[in-house]
Design an enzyme around this catalytic site. Sequence first.
Site, mmCIF file in Angstrom:
data_model
loop_
_atom_site.group_PDB
_atom_site.id
_atom_site.type_symbol
_atom_site.label_atom_id
_atom_site.label_comp_id
_atom_site.label_asym_id
_atom_site.label_seq_id
_atom_site.Cartn_x
_atom_site.Cartn_y
_atom_site.Cartn_z
ATOM 1 N N HIS A 153 0.842 -1.204 0.000
ATOM 2 C CA HIS A 153 0.000 0.000 0.000
ATOM 3 C C HIS A 153 0.872 1.248 0.000
ATOM 4 O O HIS A 153 2.075 1.174 0.261
ATOM 5 C CB HIS A 153 -0.934 0.019 1.216
ATOM 6 C CG HIS A 153 -2.111 -0.900 1.085
ATOM 7 N ND1 HIS A 153 -2.074 -2.206 1.497
ATOM 8 C CD2 HIS A 153 -3.349 -0.706 0.560
ATOM 9 C CE1 HIS A 153 -3.243 -2.783 1.247
ATOM 10 N NE2 HIS A 153 -4.035 -1.891 0.678
ATOM 11 N N LYS A 157 -0.632 4.929 4.453
ATOM 12 C CA LYS A 157 -1.579 4.017 5.118
ATOM 13 C C LYS A 157 -1.156 3.820 6.573
ATOM 14 O O LYS A 157 0.004 3.524 6.853
ATOM 15 C CB LYS A 157 -1.654 2.680 4.388
ATOM 16 C CG LYS A 157 -2.684 1.737 5.012
ATOM 17 C CD LYS A 157 -3.017 0.563 4.107
ATOM 18 C CE LYS A 157 -3.964 -0.422 4.761
ATOM 19 N NZ LYS A 157 -5.286 0.142 5.076
HETATM 20 P P1 NAD Z 1 -7.490 9.220 4.553
HETATM 21 O O1 NAD Z 1 -6.555 9.388 5.709
HETATM 22 O O2 NAD Z 1 -7.129 9.802 3.241
HETATM 23 O O3 NAD Z 1 -8.934 9.798 4.932
HETATM 24 C C1 NAD Z 1 -9.551 9.615 6.172
HETATM 25 C C2 NAD Z 1 -10.387 10.847 6.440
HETATM 26 O O4 NAD Z 1 -11.137 10.594 7.624
HETATM 27 C C3 NAD Z 1 -9.537 12.099 6.676
HETATM 28 O O5 NAD Z 1 -10.058 13.196 5.942
HETATM 29 C C4 NAD Z 1 -9.654 12.300 8.176
HETATM 30 O O6 NAD Z 1 -9.555 13.676 8.549
HETATM 31 C C5 NAD Z 1 -11.041 11.743 8.446
HETATM 32 N N1 NAD Z 1 -11.250 11.364 9.840
HETATM 33 C C6 NAD Z 1 -10.356 10.867 10.730
HETATM 34 N N2 NAD Z 1 -10.928 10.679 11.925
HETATM 35 C C7 NAD Z 1 -12.234 11.036 11.777
HETATM 36 C C8 NAD Z 1 -13.329 11.099 12.659
HETATM 37 N N3 NAD Z 1 -13.208 10.722 13.951
HETATM 38 N N4 NAD Z 1 -14.528 11.542 12.186
HETATM 39 C C9 NAD Z 1 -14.667 11.936 10.889
HETATM 40 N N5 NAD Z 1 -13.641 11.923 10.010
HETATM 41 C C10 NAD Z 1 -12.436 11.472 10.445
HETATM 42 O O7 NAD Z 1 -7.731 7.652 4.446
HETATM 43 P P2 NAD Z 1 -8.345 6.840 3.209
HETATM 44 O O8 NAD Z 1 -7.238 6.327 2.358
HETATM 45 O O9 NAD Z 1 -9.441 7.636 2.587
HETATM 46 O O10 NAD Z 1 -8.941 5.578 3.971
HETATM 47 C C11 NAD Z 1 -9.933 5.719 4.956
HETATM 48 C C12 NAD Z 1 -10.199 4.369 5.605
HETATM 49 O O11 NAD Z 1 -10.779 3.485 4.646
HETATM 50 C C13 NAD Z 1 -8.950 3.652 6.114
HETATM 51 O O12 NAD Z 1 -9.283 2.943 7.280
HETATM 52 C C14 NAD Z 1 -8.622 2.689 4.991
HETATM 53 O O13 NAD Z 1 -7.863 1.585 5.402
HETATM 54 C C15 NAD Z 1 -10.015 2.286 4.592
HETATM 55 N N6 NAD Z 1 -10.164 1.732 3.248
HETATM 56 C C16 NAD Z 1 -11.062 0.725 3.134
HETATM 57 C C17 NAD Z 1 -11.326 0.197 1.885
HETATM 58 C C18 NAD Z 1 -12.392 -0.854 1.755
HETATM 59 O O14 NAD Z 1 -12.667 -1.297 0.621
HETATM 60 N N7 NAD Z 1 -13.047 -1.238 2.848
HETATM 61 C C19 NAD Z 1 -10.637 0.668 0.760
HETATM 62 C C20 NAD Z 1 -9.727 1.711 0.917
HETATM 63 C C21 NAD Z 1 -9.503 2.252 2.179
#
Ligand code: NAD
Length: 265
Positions: A153, A157
């Site tokens: 990744h 991450k």
């Molecule tokens: P990122 O860090 O780019 O975005 C996360 C966002 O959430 C940020 O804008 C952050 O400020 C916000 N955030 C953090 N704490 C928060 C809270 N308490 N309340 C509201 N917002 C909050 O991360 P990303 O790459 O967009 O990934 C987000 C999550 O999704 C991660 O856990 C990642 O592993 C997961 N993910 C899951 C899948 C899937 O298919 N299930 C795919 C990709 C990513």
Amino acid sequence: MKHKLLIVGAAGRMGKRLLALAANSESFKISGAVDIEEHQDLGKDSGLLAGCEATEVSLTSGYPSGADVTVDFSQPGAVDLTTDYCIKNKCPLVMGTTGLSEDQKQEIENASKIIPVVYATNMSVGMNVLFNLVGNVAGMLGDDYDVEIIEQHHRLKKDAPSGTALTLAEHICKATNQKFPDCLVHGRQGKDALREKGTIGMHAVRAGDITGVHSIAFTTLGEMVELKHTAHSRDTFARGALRAAGWIIGKKSGLYSMADVLGIK
Ligand code: NAD
């Protein structure tokens, strides 16, 4: 009529793709875009933030009421507020955030007794087919094949190994009667790092802007079978999440997987 969609983690990498794809879809209309209070883009129009037309819904730290469905791709710290909001508002939830603690997973399970929840560590169609397949492959090959899972990744991450790698291991353990997560060996280092039979090696690469690569190698003396999934862009997860969001509206309370959404059980 379009379904009102609330996105948690809206200013993140996944959140922005969800906003953009939902804004261009026939099925959804953004009704809320939530992120942390300290976020520099709070108050900005969520559509413009995602590089599309204005939605007239600004990025807020509070959860606006009235959503038909909530999709959360944020950080584990949001689980409390998101499940509270969904329970109070009887709003179905699609939870994509990974790296959850056992307590946070339990909170999701508790919420699913009251509202319908799809929880999946990977929402891509291809990966869910692989989840379905990997246990069968492990079972057919038998215990003389060493299993090693390598995931890659991007450098930003936070959690490791990925939720997807753990789910792959869980499927293998289930099919081969191994104890999850006790049989996992995370990386190897040192002078006494010989491979133990019955373990699954887990390796996390963090580099550059890799969206997500997972490979599962089954190796014995003389051959290796390798299953591999490569995500080319985050849109594969965002499309899967929106598919789950459309599917879950009107379902009865319960904890659903992407296999349920895709009908591949
Ligand atoms: P990122 O860090 O780019 O975005 C996360 C966002 O959430 C940020 O804008 C952050 O400020 C916000 N955030 C953090 N704490 C928060 C809270 N308490 N309340 C509201 N917002 C909050 O991360 P990303 O790459 O967009 O990934 C987000 C999550 O999704 C991660 O856990 C990642 O592993 C997961 N993910 C899951 C899948 C899937 O298919 N299930 C795919 C990709 C990513």
